[in-house]
Design an enzyme around this catalytic site. Structure first.
Site, PDB file in Angstrom:
ATOM      1  N   HIS A 102       6.469  52.998 -23.605  1.00 57.55           N
ATOM      2  CA  HIS A 102       5.743  53.610 -24.718  1.00 57.55           C
ATOM      3  C   HIS A 102       4.233  53.339 -24.642  1.00 57.55           C
ATOM      4  O   HIS A 102       3.788  52.281 -24.216  1.00 57.55           O
ATOM      5  CB  HIS A 102       6.291  53.089 -26.046  1.00 57.55           C
ATOM      6  CG  HIS A 102       6.154  51.592 -26.202  1.00 57.55           C
ATOM      7  ND1 HIS A 102       5.031  50.990 -26.715  1.00 57.55           N
ATOM      8  CD2 HIS A 102       7.003  50.583 -25.901  1.00 57.55           C
ATOM      9  CE1 HIS A 102       5.192  49.679 -26.745  1.00 57.55           C
ATOM     10  NE2 HIS A 102       6.385  49.402 -26.246  1.00 57.55           N
ATOM     11  N   ASP A 103       3.458  54.351 -25.030  1.00 58.39           N
ATOM     12  CA  ASP A 103       2.001  54.254 -25.178  1.00 58.39           C
ATOM     13  C   ASP A 103       1.256  54.020 -23.860  1.00 58.39           C
ATOM     14  O   ASP A 103       0.076  53.663 -23.877  1.00 58.39           O
ATOM     15  CB  ASP A 103       1.618  53.164 -26.182  1.00 58.39           C
ATOM     16  CG  ASP A 103       2.195  53.412 -27.566  1.00 58.39           C
ATOM     17  OD1 ASP A 103       1.604  54.216 -28.310  1.00 58.39           O
ATOM     18  OD2 ASP A 103       3.250  52.826 -27.891  1.00 58.39           O
TER      19      ASP A 103
ATOM     20  N   GLY B 204       4.725  48.458 -22.032  1.00 63.42           N
ATOM     21  CA  GLY B 204       4.025  49.253 -23.034  1.00 63.42           C
ATOM     22  C   GLY B 204       2.514  49.141 -22.944  1.00 63.42           C
ATOM     23  O   GLY B 204       1.972  48.096 -22.586  1.00 63.42           O
TER      24      GLY B 204
END
Length: 268
Positions: free
Chosen positions: A123-124, A141
């Site tokens: 994520h991100d 992340g």
């Protein structure tokens, strides 16, 4: 938009999804949710696209890849977030790319990226154009990967680490600090020198290569403190590539900058 001739009878395409008619949607493919799929994309058997995912023109998504699933983060509570894939990307078998954990934010893959088998983008993360993840590479992340960087096989990148443009990260390594542009690491994740061959292959001019080499020596081999060395390098940088090298050290770093290997001679 759906082209029934291009969607296999066993595939599922959600009514909220927009799929360009030129796409080929293969056996048992699932496109679930408000995904947006650009022209001329190909999806191999059992590929899965979920949620607010956008995929640009000319991408190839191979069997059992999963794009846009929820983050593997205990802090995630169902925020509306995104996954954006650029144009002409190749996403091979078993790759996983998770959407962002932060409300309104996106996990981003640039144009012409090549993600090999079983690599993972958490994520991100933000990948610039033409990044290569070799099989089994794992990004935690919020990792940032620069233009044309290569992450070798079965290498893990700690969350919030930055990898500079055209860096070459060695295989089976654990990278827990930032790797500057144009650098090369060994299998222990230590800075081992410059990615000289990669610079030549990328068409970086001799003047730029010479300057990068000189700046690298100042930062990594002068014996100065990092702050003093970067200040001197900033004064001496005149080419665009040289300035980009120095600017990497000026940017905020959550993890710190990886220093030179003490166990083997560096290669510049």
């Amino acid at each position: 938009m759906r082209n029934l001739m291009g969607i296999h009878a066993t595939a599922f395409v959600h009514s909220d999804a927009i799929v360009h008619p030129s796409c080929e949607i293969g056996l048992n493919v699932v496109i679930d949710g408000p995904a947006r799929i650009g022209p001329d994309c190909h999806f191999g058997p059992s590929a899965i696209v979920l949620g607010n995912t956008e995929i640009g023109e000319g991408c190839s998504v191979h069997s059992h890849a999963v794009i846009g699933d929820i983050p593997q983060d205990h802090k995630f509570t169902g925020a509306i977030s995104y996954c954006r894939i650029g144009q002409a990307c190749v996403i091979r078998e078993g790759v996983t790319i998770h959407r962002a954990c932060v409300e309104g934010e996106a996990t981003v893959i640039g144009d012409r990226c090549y993600l090999m088998t079983n690599s993972h983008v958490a994520h991100d993360c933000v990948l610039a154009d033409e990044v290569t993840l070799i099989s089994g590479a794992l990004l935690g992340g919020h990792v940032q990967i620069g233009h044309k960087a290569i992450i070798s096989g079965n290498t893990g990148i700690h969350q919030f680490v930055r990898i500079g443009e055209m860096a070459m990260v060695g295989g089976v390594a654990m990278i827990s600090q930032d790797i500057p542009p144009f650098a090369m690491t060994n299998h222990d994740g230590e800075i081992a020198g410059l990615n000289a061959i990669g610079l030549m292959r990328a068409g970086v001019t001799k003047d730029e290569r010479d300057e990068i080499k000189a700046l690298f020596k100042i930062v990594y081999r002068s014996g100065m403190s990092l702050e003093r060395a970067v200040n001197l390098a900033r004064e001496l940088a005149v080419t665009e590539a040289g300035r980009r090298f120095v600017e990497f050290f000026d940017a905020d770093s959550r993890r710190g900058i990886r220093r030179l290997s003490n166990r083997r001679k560096s290669v510049v």
